[in-house]
Design an enzyme around this catalytic site. Sequence first.
Site, PDB file in Angstrom:
ATOM      1  N   GLY A 153      -8.299   9.583   9.155  1.00 46.45           N
ATOM      2  CA  GLY A 153      -8.650   9.743  10.563  1.00 46.45           C
ATOM      3  C   GLY A 153      -9.687  10.802  10.861  1.00 46.45           C
ATOM      4  N   THR A 174      -9.317   3.542  11.448  1.00 44.34           N
ATOM      5  CA  THR A 174      -9.708   4.335  12.603  1.00 44.34           C
ATOM      6  C   THR A 174     -11.171   4.183  12.970  1.00 44.34           C
ATOM      7  OG1 THR A 174      -8.120   5.945  11.784  1.00 44.34           O
ATOM      8  CG2 THR A 174      -9.533   6.649  13.584  1.00 44.34           C
ATOM      9  N   LYS A 215       0.877  -1.167   0.000  1.00 45.49           N
ATOM     10  CA  LYS A 215       0.000   0.000   0.000  1.00 45.49           C
ATOM     11  C   LYS A 215       0.910   1.212   0.000  1.00 45.49           C
ATOM     12  CE  LYS A 215      -3.142   2.901   2.547  1.00 45.49           C
ATOM     13  NZ  LYS A 215      -3.989   3.158   3.723  1.00 45.49           N
ATOM     14  N   ALA A 249      -9.683   5.780   3.432  1.00 48.43           N
ATOM     15  CA  ALA A 249      -9.560   6.943   4.316  1.00 48.43           C
ATOM     16  C   ALA A 249     -10.817   7.806   4.367  1.00 48.43           C
ATOM     17  CB  ALA A 249      -8.373   7.833   3.953  1.00 48.43           C
ATOM     18  N   GLY A 250     -11.139   8.238   5.569  1.00 51.46           N
ATOM     19  CA  GLY A 250     -12.236   9.170   5.782  1.00 51.46           C
ATOM     20  C   GLY A 250     -13.528   8.531   6.261  1.00 51.46           C
TER      21      GLY A 250
END
Lengths: 66, 251
Positions: free
Chosen positions: B158, B207, B97, B184-185
């Site tokens: 995050g 997260t 990644k 992400a997000g």
Amino acid sequence: MRIQVNGARREVADSATVAEVLDALGMPAAGIAVALDGEVVPRAAHAATPVAEGAVLEVLTAVQGG
Amino acid sequence: MDDPLIIADREYTSRLITGTGGAANLSVLERALVASGTELTTVSLRRVDTEGGTGVLEILRRLGIDPLPNTAGCRTAAEAVLTAKLAREALGTNWIKLEVIADDRTLLPDPLELLDAAQTLVADGFVVLPYTNDDPVLALRLEEAGCAAVMPLGSPIGTGLGIRNQHNIELIVARAGVPVILDAGIGTASDATLAMELGCSAVLLATAVTRAADPEKMATAMRAAVTAGRLARSAGRIPQRFWAQASSPPR
């Protein structure tokens, strides 16, 4: 001779190899990777790769992240 | 296998890729990973003596989950390439990644360094999964560079702000010839469902699960959310209308 391992100064035997340094510091045998002065040293080459005075060794493993 | 996720030469049943970052401890992480049903999970590479051993790898081995090492923390293509090579050495996988971050406040990808690193790593035989901006043009360039998937952000890492530019994600999906993985997000289950409804092939999150009050329960929710979104996408939703349309027959 004096080298740097993961940011800390270490005293190791003169003409030590990468394998000998890892062993002396009790590093795990599997799941690690070594960079010597910014270049990856493949596992198969650990025993044959000498470490010079002042060398910078990074020993990395996988941790939680991402 | 009914509707597998195919990335490079691998097939996965689960379309939820979980990250291992942020969990309070390894036992919380393990329960969350199991609940999520994931088959591929990210790990980072750090100095041996700073984080205490290789415990996370033992969990992944035990659970039969493939590790996906990342280049988190790298700021330049050169750093990311070296980290990828170290990850290949430590984990015995050529999957990476690829993250090349521009600054610490936004953690947004640096597009120029990212593309540069992707080209170098593909040439070196890596299966490259780049964490990228939600930029349809950059996504195409990364695919042309030989990346095995593209992983646009919904919003910064995050933040839990969900998908800020749905249209860009749809544009990326519309033109991609490789899997698009929303990375992400994600804040909660509906964000993950939306990603799949927009046509993403999978969702990568960490997260939202690991820092939830109950990570195991949130992992269960995310698993269901991704499945629901995938089903809804393939079922073909009704068009949105301005005026009502009765669903009961006139008398």
